[in-house]
Scaffold this active site. Structure first.
Site, PDB file in Angstrom:
ATOM      1  N   ALA A 298       3.118   6.072  -2.628  1.00 32.77           N
ATOM      2  CA  ALA A 298       4.312   6.843  -2.980  1.00 32.77           C
ATOM      3  C   ALA A 298       4.434   7.026  -4.489  1.00 32.77           C
ATOM      4  O   ALA A 298       4.760   8.118  -4.974  1.00 32.77           O
ATOM      5  CB  ALA A 298       5.564   6.163  -2.424  1.00 32.77           C
TER       6      ALA A 298
ATOM      7  N   GLY B 104       0.808  -1.217   0.000  1.00 29.41           N
ATOM      8  CA  GLY B 104       0.000   0.000   0.000  1.00 29.41           C
ATOM      9  C   GLY B 104       0.838   1.264   0.000  1.00 29.41           C
ATOM     10  O   GLY B 104       0.510   2.241  -0.683  1.00 29.41           O
ATOM     11  N   CYS B 105       1.920   1.253   0.743  1.00 26.60           N
ATOM     12  CA  CYS B 105       2.783   2.437   0.836  1.00 26.60           C
ATOM     13  C   CYS B 105       3.513   2.687  -0.484  1.00 26.60           C
ATOM     14  O   CYS B 105       3.759   3.840  -0.854  1.00 26.60           O
ATOM     15  CB  CYS B 105       3.790   2.268   1.974  1.00 26.60           C
ATOM     16  N   THR B 106       3.835   1.621  -1.197  1.00 31.62           N
ATOM     17  CA  THR B 106       4.481   1.772  -2.497  1.00 31.62           C
ATOM     18  C   THR B 106       3.513   2.357  -3.514  1.00 31.62           C
ATOM     19  O   THR B 106       3.868   3.260  -4.287  1.00 31.62           O
ATOM     20  CB  THR B 106       5.017   0.417  -2.993  1.00 31.62           C
TER      21      THR B 106
END
Length: 199
Positions: free
Chosen positions: A90, A85-87
């Site tokens: 970002a 999710g963070c990738t």
């Protein structure tokens, strides 16, 4: 993707991953989020940007108030470098970074990862914006960003702060990753339009 990250951060047994987590699945299969748990109250519209200094990928100190005096800030807290999710989040910010810059904003990502981790994350995904290391959690505490999944997963919250250092919006969601980008850009453009229209 979110559950994969939670399981990665969880104890080996994974026994705590039950219906008591932040993202609850209802009987019809929909997902309902619940507020994360924080020590301090989450900053909202009208609150003042905390005076926090963190370390950037170049190992140099970065004071958020100094950045706010130059541009509108999109400050986003995320759980962990290179998690699914963070990738996605970002890379979404990366793909629209020029739109943020054109509207007079700077993007600042903050997590509890080390500087070395941020360096690798930024290089791997060609991230052009600022990443700051909050290993001691001082920024999360100051902004009121809590944890979810029984305290195992750091919260995902995006703040938009104007040039005067006043919070204009805060959006919290572990699941709606793309909404963080869309909502922030929409507000940044709105602030730019108001600034251009003022005498």
């Amino acid at each position: 993707c979110l559950l994969a990250l939670v399981r990665k951060l969880a104890p080996p047994s994974g026994a705590w991953l039950t219906a008591a987590s932040t993202a609850r699945v209802c009987s019809t299969g929909c997902v309902r989020e619940e507020p994360s748990v924080a020590k301090n109250k989450l900053l909202k519209q009208g609150d003042v940007l905390p005076d926090v200094t963190l370390t950037g990928v170049d190992n140099q100190p970065v004071r958020l108030k100094d950045l706010a005096g130059q541009k509108v800030l999109v400050v986003y807290f995320y759980p962990r470098d290179d998690s699914p999710g963070c990738t996605v989040q970002a890379c979404g910010l990366r793909d629209q970074y020029e739109d943020f810059v054109a509207a007079g904003a700077e993007v600042v990502g903050i997590s509890g990862d080390s500087v070395a981790s941020h360096q690798g994350f930024a290089a791997k995904h060609r991230l052009p914006f600022v990443l700051l290391s909050d290993e001691k959690g001082q920024a999360r505490e100051a902004f009121g960003v809590g944890t979810s999944f029984l305290g195992m997963l750091p919260g995902r919250v995006t703040f938009v702060v104007d040039r005067e250092g006043t919070v204009q919006d805060s959006f919290e969601s572990q699941i709606r990753v793309g909404e963080h980008v869309r909502r922030a850009l929409e507000l940044v453009r709105s602030l730019a339009s108001k600034s251009a229209a003022s005498p």
